[in-house]
Design a protein around this motif. Structure first.
Motif, short mmCIF file in Angstrom:
data_model
loop_
_atom_site.label_atom_id
_atom_site.label_comp_id
_atom_site.label_asym_id
_atom_site.label_seq_id
_atom_site.Cartn_x
_atom_site.Cartn_y
_atom_site.Cartn_z
N UNK A 285 -16.13 1.98 -38.58
CA UNK A 285 -16.57 1.06 -37.54
C UNK A 285 -15.65 1.04 -36.32
N UNK A 286 -14.37 1.24 -36.52
CA UNK A 286 -13.40 1.11 -35.44
C UNK A 286 -13.73 2.06 -34.29
N UNK A 287 -13.82 1.49 -33.07
CA UNK A 287 -14.12 2.29 -31.89
C UNK A 287 -15.60 2.44 -31.59
N UNK A 288 -16.44 2.05 -32.51
CA UNK A 288 -17.89 2.16 -32.32
C UNK A 288 -18.40 1.00 -31.46
N UNK A 289 -19.56 1.23 -30.82
CA UNK A 289 -20.23 0.12 -30.15
C UNK A 289 -20.77 -0.80 -31.24
N UNK A 290 -21.14 -2.01 -30.85
CA UNK A 290 -21.71 -2.94 -31.83
C UNK A 290 -22.98 -2.36 -32.44
N UNK A 291 -23.82 -1.75 -31.61
CA UNK A 291 -25.07 -1.17 -32.11
C UNK A 291 -24.81 -0.02 -33.08
N UNK A 292 -23.83 0.82 -32.77
CA UNK A 292 -23.47 1.92 -33.68
C UNK A 292 -22.95 1.37 -35.00
N UNK A 293 -22.11 0.36 -34.93
CA UNK A 293 -21.51 -0.22 -36.14
C UNK A 293 -22.57 -0.88 -37.02
#
Length: 170
Positions: free
Chosen positions: A72-80
């Motif tokens: 999750x780290x560094x991802x956009x909220x939608x990606x996460x």
């Protein structure tokens, strides 16, 4: 029984700890096995700048928490939000069948932390004062993500023959 990756994330967990000034917090637990996971997120410019977790549980629960935080780290909220239970188990090169529920908990705790952040954003700066109404929030099935009434004993939607485990939204 466990892959090398699982053992590595268990013995050297990444991102373990608490973010005291977290932008969002998500907590899940499984009363059957006793695993408890809390995820903390820090959001900057729509991305997860930092992700920490505090997990009480077995080898698989700790490894899953560590892997989810890394994914999750560094991802956009939608990606996460798109991190799935299967993706977590695959990244760990599999989990024993009786431990797959742990991958559900990790992905769900992250999604709840993101939901908590988004709710705070929607409510504005005084959102910390309005969070006491969580008792009326619904529960969600960890298998099919269906919203269920608070206190429901099982999911009315899921056809999973292993049964559903409901989590309480905190």
């Amino acid at each position: 029984m466990y892959s090398q990756i699982v053992m590595d994330h268990f013995t050297n967990p990444r991102n373990a700890g608490v973010l005291e000034d977290a932008d969002g917090v998500g907590e899940v637990g499984n009363p059957v096995c006793g695993d408890m996971m809390t995820f903390y997120i820090k959001v900057r410019d729509g991305r997860l700048e930092d992700v920490k977790f505090n997990t009480f549980g077995c080898v698989a629960a700790i490894a899953v928490s560590s892997m989810v935080s890394e994914m999750a780290k560094g991802k956009t909220l939608e990606e996460a939000k798109k991190i799935t239970n299967k993706a977590v188990a695959d990244a760990l090169e599999g989990l024993p069948k009786n431990k797959l529920h742990c991958s559900n908990l990790g992905a769900e705790a992250l999604k709840l932390a993101i939901r908590n952040y988004e709710e705070k954003q929607a409510l504005g700066p005084s959102s910390h004062l309005q969070s006491a109404s969580s008792a009326s929030k619904p529960d969600y099935c960890t298998h099919c993500d269906t919203e269920e009434p608070v206190g429901a004993a099982f999911c009315m939607e899921c056809d999973n023959d292993t049964g559903c485990e409901l989590i309480e939204v905190k």
